[in-house]
Motif scaffolding. Structure first.
Motif, mmCIF file in Angstrom:
data_model
loop_
_atom_site.group_PDB
_atom_site.id
_atom_site.type_symbol
_atom_site.label_atom_id
_atom_site.label_comp_id
_atom_site.label_asym_id
_atom_site.label_seq_id
_atom_site.Cartn_x
_atom_site.Cartn_y
_atom_site.Cartn_z
ATOM 1 N N MET A 1 0.864 -1.175 0.000
ATOM 2 C CA MET A 1 0.000 0.000 0.000
ATOM 3 C C MET A 1 0.909 1.237 0.000
ATOM 4 O O MET A 1 1.801 1.369 0.816
ATOM 5 C CB MET A 1 -0.898 -0.027 1.229
ATOM 6 N N GLY A 2 0.649 2.124 -0.911
ATOM 7 C CA GLY A 2 1.465 3.317 -1.029
ATOM 8 C C GLY A 2 1.108 4.365 0.011
ATOM 9 O O GLY A 2 0.116 4.253 0.743
ATOM 10 N N LEU A 3 1.934 5.357 0.068
ATOM 11 C CA LEU A 3 1.742 6.440 1.031
ATOM 12 C C LEU A 3 0.398 7.142 0.821
ATOM 13 O O LEU A 3 -0.327 7.403 1.775
ATOM 14 C CB LEU A 3 2.888 7.447 0.915
ATOM 15 N N LEU A 4 0.058 7.411 -0.442
ATOM 16 C CA LEU A 4 -1.193 8.106 -0.736
ATOM 17 C C LEU A 4 -2.401 7.259 -0.349
ATOM 18 O O LEU A 4 -3.368 7.775 0.220
ATOM 19 C CB LEU A 4 -1.254 8.475 -2.222
ATOM 20 N N ASP A 5 -2.347 5.961 -0.633
ATOM 21 C CA ASP A 5 -3.446 5.074 -0.251
ATOM 22 C C ASP A 5 -3.597 5.019 1.264
ATOM 23 O O ASP A 5 -4.708 5.026 1.795
ATOM 24 C CB ASP A 5 -3.211 3.664 -0.792
ATOM 25 N N ASN A 6 -2.483 4.966 1.961
ATOM 26 C CA ASN A 6 -2.488 4.932 3.422
ATOM 27 C C ASN A 6 -3.101 6.213 3.986
ATOM 28 O O ASN A 6 -3.906 6.180 4.919
ATOM 29 C CB ASN A 6 -1.063 4.743 3.932
ATOM 30 N N LEU A 7 -2.730 7.342 3.397
ATOM 31 C CA LEU A 7 -3.260 8.630 3.836
ATOM 32 C C LEU A 7 -4.771 8.719 3.596
ATOM 33 O O LEU A 7 -5.525 9.172 4.454
ATOM 34 C CB LEU A 7 -2.535 9.763 3.111
ATOM 35 N N LYS A 8 -5.212 8.272 2.424
ATOM 36 C CA LYS A 8 -6.651 8.279 2.109
ATOM 37 C C LYS A 8 -7.430 7.424 3.104
ATOM 38 O O LYS A 8 -8.509 7.800 3.546
ATOM 39 C CB LYS A 8 -6.892 7.761 0.691
ATOM 40 N N THR A 9 -6.876 6.265 3.436
ATOM 41 C CA THR A 9 -7.532 5.364 4.382
ATOM 42 C C THR A 9 -7.684 6.020 5.750
ATOM 43 O O THR A 9 -8.724 5.910 6.390
ATOM 44 C CB THR A 9 -6.725 4.051 4.512
ATOM 45 N N LYS A 10 -6.660 6.729 6.176
ATOM 46 C CA LYS A 10 -6.714 7.364 7.491
ATOM 47 C C LYS A 10 -7.621 8.593 7.515
ATOM 48 O O LYS A 10 -8.201 8.914 8.544
ATOM 49 C CB LYS A 10 -5.307 7.744 7.948
ATOM 50 N N LEU A 11 -7.736 9.290 6.393
ATOM 51 C CA LEU A 11 -8.557 10.507 6.345
ATOM 52 C C LEU A 11 -10.023 10.242 6.034
ATOM 53 O O LEU A 11 -10.854 11.125 6.209
ATOM 54 C CB LEU A 11 -7.985 11.484 5.321
ATOM 55 N N ASN A 12 -10.352 9.043 5.580
ATOM 56 C CA ASN A 12 -11.727 8.738 5.196
ATOM 57 C C ASN A 12 -12.737 8.954 6.328
ATOM 58 O O ASN A 12 -13.797 9.525 6.095
ATOM 59 C CB ASN A 12 -11.815 7.326 4.637
ATOM 60 N N PRO A 13 -12.461 8.545 7.582
ATOM 61 C CA PRO A 13 -13.433 8.813 8.656
ATOM 62 C C PRO A 13 -13.672 10.310 8.880
ATOM 63 O O PRO A 13 -14.803 10.735 9.125
ATOM 64 C CB PRO A 13 -12.804 8.172 9.891
ATOM 65 N N ALA A 14 -12.625 11.116 8.772
ATOM 66 C CA ALA A 14 -12.789 12.564 8.943
ATOM 67 C C ALA A 14 -13.637 13.135 7.815
ATOM 68 O O ALA A 14 -14.486 14.001 8.036
ATOM 69 C CB ALA A 14 -11.431 13.247 8.986
ATOM 70 N N LYS A 15 -13.414 12.662 6.600
ATOM 71 C CA LYS A 15 -14.198 13.122 5.451
ATOM 72 C C LYS A 15 -15.677 12.782 5.655
ATOM 73 O O LYS A 15 -16.551 13.608 5.373
ATOM 74 C CB LYS A 15 -13.677 12.476 4.173
ATOM 75 N N ASP A 16 -15.948 11.577 6.135
ATOM 76 C CA ASP A 16 -17.334 11.181 6.383
ATOM 77 C C ASP A 16 -17.979 12.048 7.462
ATOM 78 O O ASP A 16 -19.140 12.420 7.359
ATOM 79 C CB ASP A 16 -17.400 9.702 6.782
ATOM 80 N N LYS A 17 -17.216 12.382 8.499
ATOM 81 C CA LYS A 17 -17.751 13.214 9.575
ATOM 82 C C LYS A 17 -18.053 14.620 9.072
ATOM 83 O O LYS A 17 -19.110 15.185 9.376
ATOM 84 C CB LYS A 17 -16.762 13.273 10.745
ATOM 85 N N VAL A 18 -17.151 15.198 8.282
ATOM 86 C CA VAL A 18 -17.369 16.537 7.720
ATOM 87 C C VAL A 18 -18.585 16.515 6.803
ATOM 88 O O VAL A 18 -19.404 17.437 6.814
ATOM 89 C CB VAL A 18 -16.105 17.024 6.975
ATOM 90 N N SER A 19 -18.722 15.465 6.026
ATOM 91 C CA SER A 19 -19.866 15.333 5.127
ATOM 92 C C SER A 19 -21.170 15.291 5.917
ATOM 93 O O SER A 19 -22.146 15.953 5.563
ATOM 94 C CB SER A 19 -19.726 14.067 4.283
ATOM 95 N N LEU A 21 -21.709 16.517 8.933
ATOM 96 C CA LEU A 21 -21.951 17.841 9.524
ATOM 97 C C LEU A 21 -22.471 18.814 8.463
ATOM 98 O O LEU A 21 -23.353 19.632 8.744
ATOM 99 C CB LEU A 21 -20.681 18.380 10.165
ATOM 100 N N ALA A 22 -21.940 18.730 7.255
ATOM 101 C CA ALA A 22 -22.402 19.602 6.176
ATOM 102 C C ALA A 22 -23.852 19.292 5.821
ATOM 103 O O ALA A 22 -24.635 20.197 5.513
ATOM 104 C CB ALA A 22 -21.507 19.446 4.950
ATOM 105 N N GLN A 23 -24.239 18.025 5.882
ATOM 106 C CA GLN A 23 -25.629 17.653 5.611
ATOM 107 C C GLN A 23 -26.548 18.181 6.705
ATOM 108 O O GLN A 23 -27.625 18.696 6.433
ATOM 109 C CB GLN A 23 -25.770 16.133 5.507
ATOM 110 N N GLN A 24 -26.131 18.055 7.954
ATOM 111 C CA GLN A 24 -26.960 18.481 9.078
ATOM 112 C C GLN A 24 -27.101 19.995 9.165
ATOM 113 O O GLN A 24 -28.167 20.501 9.496
ATOM 114 C CB GLN A 24 -26.358 17.995 10.401
#
Length: 94
Positions: A1-19, A21-24
């Motif tokens: 797994m590359g660095l970018l894939d690893n970073l995306k995996t770690k940031l995905n929960p934050a992206k979902d949370k921001v999404s 909050l934006a919906q609410q």
């Protein structure tokens, strides 16, 4: 797994949370954007109205994309760019 894939995996929960909050709170966020734009426009005495309006539209569009209101789902940057006007050619002859 590359660095970018690893970073995306770690940031995905934050992206979902921001999404979520934006919906609410989308209406409150858009109201805040409008309010800030109005204050800046008043402070600059309308000198930059066109740029403020453009920036406000872009901010609202970004917020809508975060909230997935445009129906594109999570996407991955696969949005097609807006169509550009046709290239200038010779004028039509009558």
């Amino acid at each position: 797994m590359g660095l970018l894939d690893n970073l995306k995996t770690k940031l995905n929960p934050a992206k979902d949370k921001v999404s979520g909050l934006a919906q609410q709170h989308g209406d409150k966020i858009q109201h805040g954007i409008d309010k800030a734009a109005k204050v800046v426009d008043e402070k600059t005495k309308g000198k930059y109205s066109h740029k403020i309006e453009s920036g406000t539209g872009k901010a609202k569009g970004a917020m809508d994309r975060l909230a997935h209101k445009d129906g594109t789902g999570t996407g991955g940057g696969t949005d097609t760019p807006p169509t550009s006007p046709p290239p200038a050619g010779p004028p039509p002859t009558s």
